[in-house]
Scaffold this motif. Structure first.
Motif, mmCIF file in Angstrom:
data_model
loop_
_atom_site.group_PDB
_atom_site.id
_atom_site.type_symbol
_atom_site.label_atom_id
_atom_site.label_comp_id
_atom_site.label_asym_id
_atom_site.label_seq_id
_atom_site.Cartn_x
_atom_site.Cartn_y
_atom_site.Cartn_z
ATOM 1 N N LYS A 64 15.068 -5.524 18.028
ATOM 2 C CA LYS A 64 15.579 -4.177 18.369
ATOM 3 C C LYS A 64 14.700 -3.493 19.388
ATOM 4 O O LYS A 64 13.475 -3.491 19.284
ATOM 5 N N TYR B 183 23.600 -0.752 10.224
ATOM 6 C CA TYR B 183 22.318 -1.280 9.740
ATOM 7 C C TYR B 183 21.268 -1.199 10.844
ATOM 8 O O TYR B 183 20.116 -0.816 10.596
ATOM 9 N N ARG B 184 21.662 -1.562 12.049
ATOM 10 C CA ARG B 184 20.727 -1.506 13.178
ATOM 11 C C ARG B 184 20.122 -0.120 13.339
ATOM 12 O O ARG B 184 18.908 0.027 13.549
ATOM 13 N N ASP B 185 20.954 0.904 13.237
ATOM 14 C CA ASP B 185 20.486 2.264 13.470
ATOM 15 C C ASP B 185 19.494 2.734 12.418
ATOM 16 O O ASP B 185 18.758 3.705 12.655
ATOM 17 N N LEU C 204 17.043 -9.037 14.021
ATOM 18 C CA LEU C 204 18.317 -9.413 13.408
ATOM 19 C C LEU C 204 18.478 -10.922 13.495
ATOM 20 O O LEU C 204 18.406 -11.509 14.573
ATOM 21 N N PHE D 261 19.819 -5.079 20.647
ATOM 22 C CA PHE D 261 18.776 -6.063 20.396
ATOM 23 C C PHE D 261 18.573 -6.918 21.648
ATOM 24 O O PHE D 261 19.528 -7.215 22.362
#
Length: 273
Positions: free
Chosen positions: A272, A177-179, A187, A234
């Motif tokens: 992020k 999800y972060r990418d 987050l 993050f």
């Protein structure tokens, strides 16, 4: 907008579900007898589940206000749970009515309440999806209509990753999800831990309830050192990953030691890079 994904008639009332048990812990009524029986058994062996659950809800409220106040105008809330007012969009809209929220949960009963509780204010959508399938979630049409991945996004994983086993690799799921998020996205994450409870507190017995009652998900508590890597990529917002009453307490007042003694959850917000 809502997309239930499969017939609501497929709601499984034979096994307790964590979202409906959570609703019971919060004092809600959107649950079945099987959920109430399992939840009461958890309370019997681990009474701190109630203050922990309610502290987690308050943490969510403060974190959403932080997102909106810091300029986030779109939120993906995975593991929404049974709608309990105020919900994510209601809190965010107190700051800005421009905030868009995509709600995702894997329990069909949540879909039955979405129309009345999650979708009435505009700028919101709901669909049935599974955290463990990031590609399916991120490519869903509702995400496409609400979320612009060229702009910062608030990703909420509140009290959901402890239902993901080590074998399912929660860190890899968070990374997926972060990418997909642009720099400046945030987050919001909270996670159950046994760091604050001695063995005799009943937490092990509570975890066993989820197994013994054939719940649709088991609970994996994790230490601070195990939760912290979920924020890889993050920069943590002060005060970092902390026991949830310590994260931006309401009015800035430090929580009482007695409250901290009863709350077994870490929480934090990261930006992020």
């Amino acid at each position: 907008m809502t997309d239930q994904g499969f017939p609501v008639g497929e709601i499984d009332t034979s096994r307790p579900h964590p979202a409906r048990m959570y609703d019971f812990f919060l004092g809600g009524r959107d649950n079945y007898e099987v959920d109430r029986d399992a939840a009461q058994r958890v309370i019997d062996v681990f009474p701190d589940i109630v203050p922990t659950t309610r502290a987690n809800r308050r943490f969510m409220h403060r974190a959403v206000r932080h997102l909106a106040a810091s300029g986030i105008r779109q939120i993906i809330d995975i593991g929404t749970g049974i709608p309990t007012a105020p919900n994510t969009h209601q809190i965010a809209h107190e700051v800005s009515e421009d905030v868009r929220v995509a709600y995702i949960d894997n329990d069909p009963i949540v879909a039955t309440h979405a129309g009345a509780h999650l979708l009435g204010a505009g700028n919101t959508g709901f669909f049935l999806g599974d955290l463990r399938e990031p590609e399916s979630v991120l490519q869903h049409p509702t995400i496409g209509e609400l979320i612009d991945f060229d702009q910062p996004v608030g990703l909420m994983l509140v009290a959901v990753l402890h239902f993901i086993t080590d074998k399912e690799d929660p860190a890899a799921l968070v990374a997926a999800y972060r990418d997909a998020l642009p720099a400046g996205s945030q987050l919001v994450l909270s996670h159950a831990t046994s760091d604050f409870h001695p063995a005799e507190a009943g937490l092990d017995e509570a975890r066993d309830v989820y197994k013994d009652r054939r719940a649709t998900a088991t609970v994996t508590t994790r230490s601070h050192a195990e939760v912290l890597p979920f924020f890889d990529g993050f920069d943590l917002v002060e005060p970092g990953l902390v026991q949830i009453p310590l994260w931006h307490p309401q009015g800035g007042a430090a929580p009482e030691a007695e409250e901290l003694r009863h709350v077994g959850t870490y929480g934090g917000v990261g930006v992020k890079r």
